[in-house]
Design a protein around this motif. Structure first.
Motif, PDB file in Angstrom:
ATOM      1  N   PRO A 280       0.834  -1.214   0.000  1.00 48.91           N
ATOM      2  CA  PRO A 280       0.000   0.000   0.000  1.00 48.91           C
ATOM      3  C   PRO A 280       0.860   1.251   0.000  1.00 48.91           C
ATOM      4  CG  PRO A 280      -0.814  -1.605   1.601  1.00 48.91           C
ATOM      5  CD  PRO A 280       0.496  -2.126   1.108  1.00 48.91           C
ATOM      6  N   SER A 281       0.444   2.276  -0.750  1.00 56.34           N
ATOM      7  CA  SER A 281       1.282   3.451  -0.983  1.00 56.34           C
ATOM      8  C   SER A 281       1.585   4.242   0.284  1.00 56.34           C
ATOM      9  CB  SER A 281       0.623   4.369  -2.014  1.00 56.34           C
ATOM     10  OG  SER A 281      -0.626   4.835  -1.537  1.00 56.34           O
ATOM     11  N   GLY A 282       0.712   4.206   1.270  1.00 55.88           N
ATOM     12  CA  GLY A 282       0.935   4.991   2.483  1.00 55.88           C
ATOM     13  C   GLY A 282       1.724   4.266   3.549  1.00 55.88           C
ATOM     14  N   HIS A 283       2.158   3.047   3.267  1.00 52.82           N
ATOM     15  CA  HIS A 283       2.852   2.254   4.280  1.00 52.82           C
ATOM     16  C   HIS A 283       4.199   2.881   4.645  1.00 52.82           C
ATOM     17  CE1 HIS A 283       3.777  -1.433   6.476  1.00 52.82           C
ATOM     18  NE2 HIS A 283       4.996  -1.289   6.027  1.00 52.82           N
TER      19      HIS A 283
ATOM     20  N   LEU B 248       5.950   8.483  12.818  1.00 50.41           N
ATOM     21  CA  LEU B 248       5.876   7.529  11.718  1.00 50.41           C
ATOM     22  C   LEU B 248       5.819   8.223  10.369  1.00 50.41           C
ATOM     23  CD1 LEU B 248       3.397   4.842  13.108  1.00 50.41           C
ATOM     24  CD2 LEU B 248       5.801   4.513  12.564  1.00 50.41           C
ATOM     25  N   LYS B 249       5.238   9.419  10.333  1.00 46.84           N
ATOM     26  CA  LYS B 249       5.116  10.136   9.060  1.00 46.84           C
ATOM     27  C   LYS B 249       6.479  10.549   8.507  1.00 46.84           C
ATOM     28  CE  LYS B 249       0.473  11.916   9.983  1.00 46.84           C
ATOM     29  NZ  LYS B 249      -0.346  13.115  10.280  1.00 46.84           N
ATOM     30  N   GLN B 250       7.486  10.587   9.355  1.00 45.51           N
ATOM     31  CA  GLN B 250       8.810  10.987   8.881  1.00 45.51           C
ATOM     32  C   GLN B 250       9.583   9.831   8.254  1.00 45.51           C
ATOM     33  OE1 GLN B 250       9.987  13.055  12.665  1.00 45.51           O
ATOM     34  NE2 GLN B 250      10.586  14.660  11.256  1.00 45.51           N
ATOM     35  N   PHE B 251       9.107   8.610   8.430  1.00 44.60           N
ATOM     36  CA  PHE B 251       9.701   7.503   7.699  1.00 44.60           C
ATOM     37  C   PHE B 251       9.285   7.626   6.235  1.00 44.60           C
ATOM     38  CE2 PHE B 251       9.732   5.677  11.983  1.00 44.60           C
ATOM     39  CZ  PHE B 251      11.002   5.135  12.025  1.00 44.60           C
ATOM     40  N   LEU B 252      10.121   7.136   5.356  1.00 41.22           N
ATOM     41  CA  LEU B 252       9.794   7.184   3.927  1.00 41.22           C
ATOM     42  C   LEU B 252       8.585   6.300   3.650  1.00 41.22           C
ATOM     43  CD1 LEU B 252      10.780   8.293   1.190  1.00 41.22           C
ATOM     44  CD2 LEU B 252      12.035   6.166   0.893  1.00 41.22           C
TER      45      LEU B 252
ATOM     46  N   TYR C 194       0.858 -10.982   3.218  1.00 36.60           N
ATOM     47  CA  TYR C 194      -0.206 -10.282   3.944  1.00 36.60           C
ATOM     48  C   TYR C 194      -0.056  -8.767   3.837  1.00 36.60           C
ATOM     49  CZ  TYR C 194      -2.228  -7.809   7.877  1.00 36.60           C
ATOM     50  OH  TYR C 194      -2.861  -6.872   8.635  1.00 36.60           O
ATOM     51  N   LEU C 195       1.180  -8.269   3.871  1.00 33.82           N
ATOM     52  CA  LEU C 195       1.405  -6.826   3.855  1.00 33.82           C
ATOM     53  C   LEU C 195       0.860  -6.162   2.596  1.00 33.82           C
ATOM     54  CD1 LEU C 195       5.010  -6.623   5.322  1.00 33.82           C
ATOM     55  CD2 LEU C 195       2.914  -5.788   6.403  1.00 33.82           C
ATOM     56  N   THR C 196       0.690  -6.919   1.518  1.00 28.06           N
ATOM     57  CA  THR C 196       0.188  -6.331   0.274  1.00 28.06           C
ATOM     58  C   THR C 196      -1.321  -6.083   0.340  1.00 28.06           C
ATOM     59  OG1 THR C 196      -0.181  -8.493  -0.790  1.00 28.06           O
ATOM     60  CG2 THR C 196       2.005  -7.497  -1.030  1.00 28.06           C
ATOM     61  N   HIS C 197      -2.005  -6.618   1.335  1.00 29.97           N
ATOM     62  CA  HIS C 197      -3.444  -6.363   1.519  1.00 29.97           C
ATOM     63  C   HIS C 197      -3.760  -6.479   3.007  1.00 29.97           C
ATOM     64  CE1 HIS C 197      -2.988 -10.669   0.098  1.00 29.97           C
ATOM     65  NE2 HIS C 197      -3.337 -10.817   1.356  1.00 29.97           N
ATOM     66  N   ALA C 198      -3.170  -5.567   3.797  1.00 30.47           N
ATOM     67  CA  ALA C 198      -3.168  -5.682   5.250  1.00 30.47           C
ATOM     68  C   ALA C 198      -4.546  -5.559   5.880  1.00 30.47           C
ATOM     69  CB  ALA C 198      -2.227  -4.636   5.855  1.00 30.47           C
TER      70      ALA C 198
ATOM     71  N   ALA D 117       2.322  -4.776  13.722  1.00 25.58           N
ATOM     72  CA  ALA D 117       1.899  -3.373  13.777  1.00 25.58           C
ATOM     73  C   ALA D 117       0.734  -3.125  12.825  1.00 25.58           C
ATOM     74  CB  ALA D 117       3.074  -2.465  13.435  1.00 25.58           C
ATOM     75  N   GLU D 118       0.790  -3.730  11.627  1.00 26.04           N
ATOM     76  CA  GLU D 118      -0.304  -3.576  10.667  1.00 26.04           C
ATOM     77  C   GLU D 118      -1.572  -4.256  11.170  1.00 26.04           C
ATOM     78  OE1 GLU D 118      -0.572  -1.901   7.773  1.00 26.04           O
ATOM     79  OE2 GLU D 118       1.400  -1.017   8.106  1.00 26.04           O
ATOM     80  N   VAL D 119      -1.424  -5.456  11.710  1.00 23.51           N
ATOM     81  CA  VAL D 119      -2.589  -6.180  12.238  1.00 23.51           C
ATOM     82  C   VAL D 119      -3.238  -5.374  13.358  1.00 23.51           C
ATOM     83  CG1 VAL D 119      -3.313  -8.220  13.536  1.00 23.51           C
ATOM     84  CG2 VAL D 119      -1.786  -8.470  11.574  1.00 23.51           C
TER      85      VAL D 119
END
Length: 537
Positions: A41-44, A74-78, A176-180, A201-203
């Motif tokens: 996902p683009s915002g990850h 977290l927003k400061q991570f790429l 899983y990360l591709t459709h969290a 963290a995603e879960v």
């Protein structure tokens, strides 16, 4: 006539190798689909800030020191979207032809008996009669490679999954990360490493938004390392790592897909149990008896499998495997000289690069996985399978210099080519190797050899002790301190250069430099100098 190069894999390492490598000599064919970063996902939030994941040939982003402890941090991570855009910009500035075949699958790689070239045999669903490519050089850039399945670590799996639930009942973490957002109501994340923390963290985030969520936990085997390896990369995982309430230490022994009717039949005498398809795990605490654990979904993160179908060792012909040897960092660009940049044949017509370098092994031929030379990077970038390590080792392998001509575009220039013309440097003091930093200093300052070498040594050492490296002001300060120190040494030690050369003959190459580096980073008075400017030492 141009030679043919085949690159197997189409992720970061693939793009970086072609960009930093020889231009004009090869036509390049790339086999395989886009890598992980093209599917997330683009915002990850990725594991590092932008300045640690800068692409070769691009201006280095300003220093950032984010945390993973707050949403603003977290927003400061790429984010993945920005990284994808940066990678596509790199792809758009490649030198030489590059043709991509995303649907092809490699079935074997072997040396041709006729002319000694390497034949890459492929399977093409659209053209079954097409056999493959005969290449002058093959680059394997497949990343981590196939992930371990539960059966690979002794977890017996039986039964049939239900395909109508909107989520997979058992799934590998990277997938899983591709459709969290596709989650069951009761979820277990299995694996206590950095990927496990990333998935956990995603879960956690998606379960908090899921209206019918019941519970989830993050599970690791009892004993062993537990969750201790989950902190990397940096602080991105800090939120979930600190929440011990989600962490349990059970080993999973088996997993059985249970249909709804089967659950009703086997648990009818137990009130309150669900009547939906689930997975029955058998788990075990340390020094305790196994017991059943019903979940909707098991997401496992148990590492890469270097010998599975689709792995490098399964792909390569035995003869080529025998030829491969670790390619050492003999010029000490990213290590003490023992670090490994790649696996390669003597002629370098087959090279394994990037994360694949540090996951490749072939037990039958006694080819052991190599440790990534990452200790010279900032701790946040010290991930063996990480992008920063891959970029740094590939740049060192190709002796790439981060310079571009300031005049009309003429393709990527090496340092030697650019020496006689005006150039623009895109030096990254936090990830560049020693040779790159030394070349920058040689072309941009009047520092003598010892002063420049001391500046390089201090920059590399201090950045490796600070989580996100050094900011621009700290680098300038380090360079100034090194210059003033070298000037004092020349004043206080008669014939300093002669003394230094004699000392190096006695103590080995760079023995004098190492002595002063040790002194300037271990003595209390020197530690005060660095900590006074916000640098850990």
């Amino acid at each position: 006539m141009a030679k043919l190069r085949v690159i197997i894999g189409q992720g970061t390492a693939s793009e970086v190798y072609q960009f930093t490598g020889t231009s004009g000599e090869y036509e390049t064919i790339v086999i395989g689909p886009r890598g992980l970063w093209a599917t997330l996902p683009s915002g990850h939030a990725m594991g590092q800030p932008p300045h640690l994941l800068a692409m070769p040939g691009r201006k280095v982003p300003a220093f950032q020191a984010p945390t993973g402890k707050t949403q603003s941090g977290l927003k400061q991570f790429l984010d993945v979207k920005t990284y994808q855009e940066n990678l596509m910009k790199l792809a758009g500035t490649q030198t030489g032809q590059r043709k991509e075949f995303t649907s092809l699958k490699v079935s074997s790689v072997e040396r041709s008996d006729e002319d000694g070239k390497i034949f890459v045999k492929v399977r093409d669903p659209a053209n079954p009669t097409f056999m493959g490519f005969k290449a002058d050089q093959v680059i394997i850039a497949t990343g981590i490679g196939p992930q371990k399945q539960p059966q690979d670590v002794g977890i017996k799996v039986s039964g049939n999954p239900d395909g109508n639930l909107g989520f997979k009942q058992m799934e590998e973490g990277i997938d899983y990360l591709t459709h969290a957002d596709k989650l069951g109501r009761v979820v277990v994340v299995y694996g206590g490493g950095a990927t496990g923390a990333w998935v956990a963290a995603e879960v956690n985030a998606h379960m908090a938004q899921k209206q019918d969520a019941i519970d989830w936990c993050w599970m690791a085997q009892p004993g062993g390392t537990g969750f201790s390896k989950s902190v990397l990369p940096g602080d991105r995982n800090a939120q979930i790592v600190d929440q011990e309430k989600f962490q349990v230490r059970y080993a999973i022994k088996s997993a059985v897909y249970r249909a709804k009717d089967e659950l009703r039949a086997t648990t009818a005498d137990i009130p309150g149990l669900p009547t939906r398809p689930m997975v029955e795990l058998t788990v075990q605490r340390e020094n305790a008896d196994p017991f059943p654990y019903l979940v909707d979904q098991l997401i496992y993160c148990i590492g890469g499998n270097p010998t599975a179908s689709g792995s490098i060792s399964a792909m390569l012909d035995d003869g080529l495997v025998c030829e491969l040897e670790p390619l050492k960092d003999m010029n000490r660009m990213v290590s003490d000289g023992t670090g490994v940049l790649a696996w390669a044949t003597p002629k370098r017509d087959l090279i394994i690069i990037g994360a694949a370098t540090f996951n490749f092994q072939e037990p039958f031929f006694n080819k052991k996985a190599q440790s990534a030379p990452m200790g010279f990077l900032p701790p946040n970038a010290q991930v063996p399978d990480g992008i920063a390590v891959a970029i740094s080792t590939i740049e060192a392998l190709n002796t790439y210099m981060p310079v571009t001509p300031s005049g009309p575009s003429g393709g990527q220039q090496t340092f030697k080519q650019a020496a006689g013309q005006k150039v623009t440097w895109n030096i990254n003091f936090n990830t560049s190797n020693r040779s790159q930093i030394a070349a920058f200093l040689a072309s941009n300052t009047d520092a003598d050899a010892f002063t420049a070498n001391l500046q390089v040594a201090l920059i590399v050492y201090l950045r490796s002790k600070n989580n996100f490296g050094l900011n621009e002001e700290q680098v300038k300060y380090v360079m100034g301190v090194a210059e003033r120190t070298a000037q004092r040494l020349r004043t206080s030690v008669p014939k300093f250069d002669t003394w230094r050369l004699n000392s190096d003959k006695k103590n080995g190459p760079d023995g004098t430099l190492q002595y002063f580096l040790t002194t300037m980073t271990t003595k209390d008075e020197w530690k005060t100098v660095w900590t006074g400017r916000g640098m850990k030492c």
